[in-house]
Scaffold this active site. Sequence first.
Site, PDB file in Angstrom:
ATOM      1  N   HIS A  86       1.115   6.496   2.388  1.00  0.00           N
ATOM      2  CA  HIS A  86      -0.311   6.778   2.233  1.00  0.00           C
ATOM      3  C   HIS A  86      -1.018   5.575   1.642  1.00  0.00           C
ATOM      4  O   HIS A  86      -0.481   4.897   0.777  1.00  0.00           O
ATOM      5  CB  HIS A  86      -0.531   7.988   1.322  1.00  0.00           C
ATOM      6  CG  HIS A  86      -1.966   8.239   1.019  1.00  0.00           C
ATOM      7  ND1 HIS A  86      -2.856   8.681   1.972  1.00  0.00           N
ATOM      8  CD2 HIS A  86      -2.685   8.080  -0.116  1.00  0.00           C
ATOM      9  CE1 HIS A  86      -4.057   8.791   1.418  1.00  0.00           C
ATOM     10  NE2 HIS A  86      -3.976   8.423   0.152  1.00  0.00           N
ATOM     11  N   ALA A  87      -2.219   5.317   2.120  1.00  0.00           N
ATOM     12  CA  ALA A  87      -3.069   4.263   1.574  1.00  0.00           C
ATOM     13  C   ALA A  87      -4.415   4.868   1.192  1.00  0.00           C
ATOM     14  O   ALA A  87      -5.019   5.586   1.993  1.00  0.00           O
ATOM     15  CB  ALA A  87      -3.276   3.151   2.604  1.00  0.00           C
TER      16      ALA A  87
END
Length: 138
Positions: A86-87
């Site tokens: 995830h970013a």
Amino acid sequence: MLSIPLPVQESSSVEPAEVPSIAQSLRQNLVVVGVDVRSKTDIFRRCAYMLSSEVRDLDGQLVIDALWEREREQNTAVGHGVAMPHATLPQLDETFLVCLVLSEPVDYQALNRKPVDVIFATMGPPSDRQRHLMLLAG
């Protein structure tokens, strides 16, 4: 045999929250099967390239840095050959889902030491945390 009637429950006026389908979040350009990568670094580069191709004026290096930032907190391999990196990117207006099926399993440095070959990467703004969690649940 004694039969005991079960109580009848009244219908509730509270509707359950609708869980969005992953299919609603998929974009053709962000789903690739047969991806040839050799490392987690390659996976993050591929995710960054795909997202920056989809979102105009997004610097791919920012995506890579954000993926690594999250990965340093906790390895995102979830088992059964799946990783869910995830970013968090304030530059985005919405959450995106990148899906990769790798041509060969890759060492992801998972705690269980098992390689991964399926990636579900979510990338979105801090304000869209609920959407991120809904995609993970899906």
